[in-house]
Design a protein around this motif. Structure first.
Motif, PDB file in Angstrom:
ATOM      1  N   LYS A 496       0.691  -1.279  -0.073  1.00 39.08           N
ATOM      2  CA  LYS A 496      -0.079   0.161   0.088  1.00 39.08           C
ATOM      3  C   LYS A 496       0.862   1.429   0.110  1.00 39.08           C
ATOM      4  N   GLN A 500       0.389   4.374  -2.701  1.00 41.61           N
ATOM      5  CA  GLN A 500      -0.111   5.731  -1.967  1.00 41.61           C
ATOM      6  C   GLN A 500       0.968   6.745  -2.562  1.00 41.61           C
ATOM      7  N   LEU A 510      -6.682   5.130  -9.711  1.00 41.22           N
ATOM      8  CA  LEU A 510      -7.220   4.033  -8.595  1.00 41.22           C
ATOM      9  C   LEU A 510      -7.803   2.897  -9.575  1.00 41.22           C
ATOM     10  N   PHE A 514      -6.238  -1.007  -9.102  1.00 40.71           N
ATOM     11  CA  PHE A 514      -7.214  -1.953  -8.365  1.00 40.71           C
ATOM     12  C   PHE A 514      -7.629  -3.085  -9.379  1.00 40.71           C
ATOM     13  N   SER A 571      -7.594  -4.079   4.706  1.00 43.75           N
ATOM     14  CA  SER A 571      -6.333  -3.429   4.665  1.00 43.75           C
ATOM     15  C   SER A 571      -6.494  -2.063   4.251  1.00 43.75           C
ATOM     16  N   CYS A 572      -7.370  -2.084   3.352  1.00 40.44           N
ATOM     17  CA  CYS A 572      -7.723  -0.411   2.828  1.00 40.44           C
ATOM     18  C   CYS A 572      -8.430   0.451   4.053  1.00 40.44           C
ATOM     19  N   ASN A 575      -4.582   2.273   7.897  1.00 40.12           N
ATOM     20  CA  ASN A 575      -3.358   2.370   7.221  1.00 40.12           C
ATOM     21  C   ASN A 575      -2.138   1.697   7.622  1.00 40.12           C
ATOM     22  N   ALA A 681     -14.025  -2.667  -0.813  1.00 36.57           N
ATOM     23  CA  ALA A 681     -12.375  -2.369  -0.727  1.00 36.57           C
ATOM     24  C   ALA A 681     -12.266  -1.253  -1.486  1.00 36.57           C
ATOM     25  N   TYR A 682     -12.634  -1.114  -2.734  1.00 36.33           N
ATOM     26  CA  TYR A 682     -12.140   0.092  -3.631  1.00 36.33           C
ATOM     27  C   TYR A 682     -12.793   1.620  -3.057  1.00 36.33           C
ATOM     28  N   LEU A 685     -10.187   2.236  -0.257  1.00 41.10           N
ATOM     29  CA  LEU A 685      -8.994   2.643  -1.026  1.00 41.10           C
ATOM     30  C   LEU A 685      -8.994   4.286  -1.287  1.00 41.10           C
ATOM     31  N   TRP A 686     -10.323   4.322  -1.905  1.00 43.25           N
ATOM     32  CA  TRP A 686     -10.435   5.555  -2.337  1.00 43.25           C
ATOM     33  C   TRP A 686     -10.373   6.836  -1.368  1.00 43.25           C
TER      34      TRP A 686
END
Ligand SMILES: Nc1ncnc2c1ncn2[C@@H]1O[C@H](COP(=O)(O)OP(=O)(O)OP(=O)(O)O)[C@@H](O)[C@H]1O
Length: 694
Positions: A496, A500, A510, A514, A571-572, A575, A681-682, A685-686
């Motif tokens: 990650k 990032q 993204l 992804f 995990s998203c 941090n 998850a998307y 993460l966004w």
């Protein structure tokens, strides 16, 4: 500052690249104050902290500017703020103008490159791949792949990386290129496009003096020959490196104490009473005599400055007293109960305590005096003719007609169709070069399938066999989900930071990351559960038809995929990988408890019923149970008390699964859950990276 040549250059105008001059960008900043929100040290304390205070200045194109200052003076923050890397919730006041026009932080990121203090590069990539990856994504689509690759190799040559082209970047676990090479690689990844503005945070840290000289020399050429605006924060450069810079900004406590040409700095501080000794590196003089007075370092014989103090800068900082050594308590005690010795010990202890207190208050006084000295340096700059001239020039430049920014200065962003295959290829290479991850998963699959196969080897068709089937099916569902959750959580979580960083520098978007990442992950989440099924299904001895095995294997594939999607989601959300790992059981245990094995789904307390509907394990378990028990003949042994006509359908009824849909329906829900988890998850993460681009 504009128009002056530095000392080691002939007084001619440096040549520039052929091409439109509008790519030369001047960055002007006026009255910048940057305040962040912090947790107060004590209840009711201040929640905001001003890191930059009313900072004004200009960075010129075709010039190399150094930003210097003691650690914590605000160098990184100034560069980040100017490059547009700051959080939306932090407060920035003042103006940032490029070629006279106000710019948004998004625009600033499009026209500039940023080399951060820490090098974050995917550790399995080689130097060549990293440079070509950056070139392929950042250079305009009008260039062919061969041209982009050639450009990457030119940069490698320029930065003396050509001898390590096929070495991997490496990590703490895998030996790779040296720290200095990593630094140059980070620089190279930004330099492939030669952005109109280049910010470098600690560009030469970790480099030996010759390499640091070479790197800064290259940056000077980029500025002088190609008309770029290059700004580097730098700590204590050698004299040779220092003189490569044209302009200098010196920060102290978030404020400017000098802004002007490099060669004028010594004269400026000399006039304030800080004399530079002969044969001294001006950068050392700046740090040792101006930013940190010698007295502060414990030397009171030559307190700085040596001037008369008429400017108010001639403070002699108090010397720290030496602590007396403590008496040897045990020695005295061991010598017997000598009252005299005890008295001496008590006196010595009191003396030591008093000395410690004196040392503390002397340190506090030294700190206060140092703060006062820095404040007087700030006041001296604010009241200086140089600052007045700068402000006049800033105001007149603002009033002049703004040239604006040519589209040519904005870096290209590769389209999705180019990003996705490049990212997928990189992820595949990463997986290939990390064979232990796949081998570990393979070994886990084979080992666990053999273990469960041996534990439940050839289950019987009596009542004990029913229990074994129920237990083994539940174990398989849990293993399918838990195994893939943990595997992907660590892999995704450790990657990650790279994502990032690259996303923050607009290398790719993204969706491309992804989708490509998931597609590369997918084959192992199909192959491994099918292999698992092949080994344990027949060892356990479930219903031996192709259809039954097919449904079983499909369930295991979907369980594995829902685990992977859940792992990515968690995990998203967090941090920190260690936090994600420690909260994972909090997500998994309720999903497991209400999956229908521990608590009959008809007897779940009403306030917990909703949990069963969001549990992939429940749908997986129902599907496996229905697949196995529907149509199963049960032959109870004489010592077992079975109800008359006991069969698989009655087992399902006892489990509360009779009305819970068919195998296909449950797998349909599981399939939808995988997609829902991926979507979550998307979004997570966004949300985690959105502040990098907002
Ligand atoms: N987000 C933040 N929250 C709280 N304090 C911050 C934040 N960002 C920076 N600071 C503080 O602001 C000060 C300036 O930080 P900055 O990183 O800009 O200094 P620097 O001059 O680059 O230091 P160094 O040379 O050690 O990298 C430091 O005291 C730092 O702790």
């Amino acid at each position: 500052m504009e128009g002056h040549e530095s000392q080691d250059e002939p007084p001619t105008k440096p040549p520039v690249l052929e091409g439109p001059d509008i790519t030369r960008l001047q960055i002007l900043f006026q009255n910048l104050t940057y305040t962040v929100q912090v947790k107060p040290a004590k209840k009711g304390g201040d929640t905001s902290k001003s890191i930059l205070k009313d900072v004004s200045g200009v960075f010129e194109p075709a010039r190399l500017t150094a930003v210097m200052g003691a650690s914590g003076s605000g160098k990184t923050t100034l560069l980040n703020v100017l490059a547009g890397f700051y959080k939306a919730q932090d407060k920035l006041t003042g103006d940032v103008l490029v070629n006279g026009k106000a710019v948004t932080k998004e625009k600033m990121r499009r026209i500039s490159g940023f080399v951060h203090q820490e090098d974050v590069i995917l550790h399995t990539m080689t130097v060549r791949e990293a440079l070509e990856f950056a070139a392929a994504l950042k250079l305009p689509s009008s260039m062919t792949a061969a041209q982009k690759s050639q450009r990457a190799m030119e940069v490698a040559q320029l930065l003396n990386l050509h001898k390590s082209l096929d070495s991997v970047v490496g990590s703490s676990m895998i030996k790779g290129i040296s720290g200095g090479e990593k630094r140059r690689l980070s620089l190279g990844m930004e330099m492939v496009t030669e952005p109109a503005v280049l910010f470098l945070d600690e560009s030469s840290s970790g480099l030996d003096s010759f390499t640091a000289f070479k790197v800064v020399h290259i940056l000077r050429s980029v500025a002088h020959l190609h008309g770029r605006t290059v700004v580097c924060s730098i700590h204590q450069p050698s004299s040779e490196v220092f003189h490569l810079f044209d302009d200098l900004v010196v920060l102290a406590a978030g404020q400017i104490i000098y802004l002007g040409q490099v060669q004028d700095m010594v004269g400026y501080f000399g006039a304030l009473g800080y004399h530079c000794p002969n044969y001294t590196n001006p950068a050392d003089y700046l740090f040792m005599e101006v930013l940190n007075a010698p007295a502060a370092a414990g030397d009171d014989t030559e307190a700085a400055p040596q001037a008369d103090g008429a400017n108010g800068h001639g403070h002699h900082l108090p010397r720290l007293p030496h602590l007396p050594s403590l008496p040897h308590r045990h020695g005295h005690a061991a010598a017997g109960h000598d009252a005299e010795a005890g008295k001496h010990a008590a006196e010595a202890e009191a003396e030591a305590e008093a000395a410690a207190k004196a040392a503390l208050s002397a340190a506090e006084a030294a700190h206060a005096a140092e703060e006062q000295r820095i404040a007087s340096l700030i006041a001296a700059w604010d009241g200086s003719p140089q600052a007045a001239a700068l402000h006049r020039s800033l105001t007149s430049r603002r009033a002049a007609e703004a040239a604006g920014i040519s589209k040519l200065a904005e870096s290209a962003v590769a389209p999705f169709w180019l990003q996705a295959p490049l990212l997928a290829r990189r992820a595949l290479l990463n997986a290939w070069r990390n064979p232990l991850v796949f081998r570990g998963k393979l070994a886990q699959t084979v080992f666990l399938s053999l273990v469960v196969g041996l534990i439940y080897l050839q289950v019987s068709d009596d009542l004990a066999g029913v229990q074994d089937r129920q237990g083994s099916l539940f174990f398989l569902v849990v293993e399918g989900l838990f195994g893939s959750v943990m595997g992907i959580l660590t892999v995704f979580g450790s990657e990650k930071p790279v994502f990032q960083r690259e996303f923050g520098t607009r290398l790719y978007g993204l969706p491309a990351y992804f989708i490509s990442r998931w597609l590369v992950e997918l084959p192992s989440h199909i192959i491994l559960p099918v292999l698992f099924s092949c080994i344990c299904y027949f060892m356990i001895g479930y219903q031996a038809t192709a259809a039954h095995f097919g449904w079983f294997a499909l369930t295991m594939v979907l369980m594995d995929n829902s685990g992977a999607a859940l792992g990515i989601f968690v995990s998203c959300l967090f941090n920190d990988l260690s936090v994600a790992l420690s909260v994972m059981p909090m997500f998994l245990l309720p999903l497991m408890v209400f999956s229908g094995f521990f608590v009959n789904s008809d007897t779940i307390p009403p306030y917990f019923t909703w949990i069963q509907y969001i549990s992939p394990m429940r749908y997986g378990y129902i599907a496996l149970a229905k697949n196995e028990f529907a149509g199963l003949q049960i032959n109870c042994s004489p010592d077992e008390s079975c109800p008359p006509g006991y069969n698989g359908a009655m087992v399902l009824a006892n489990m509360g699964f009779s009305d819970k849909g068919s195998v296909g329906q449950n797998l349909g829900i599981l399939f939808a859950m995988v997609w829902a988890l991926l979507l979550l998850a998307y979004v997570a993460l966004w949300l985690a990276v959105r502040r990098l681009v907002k």
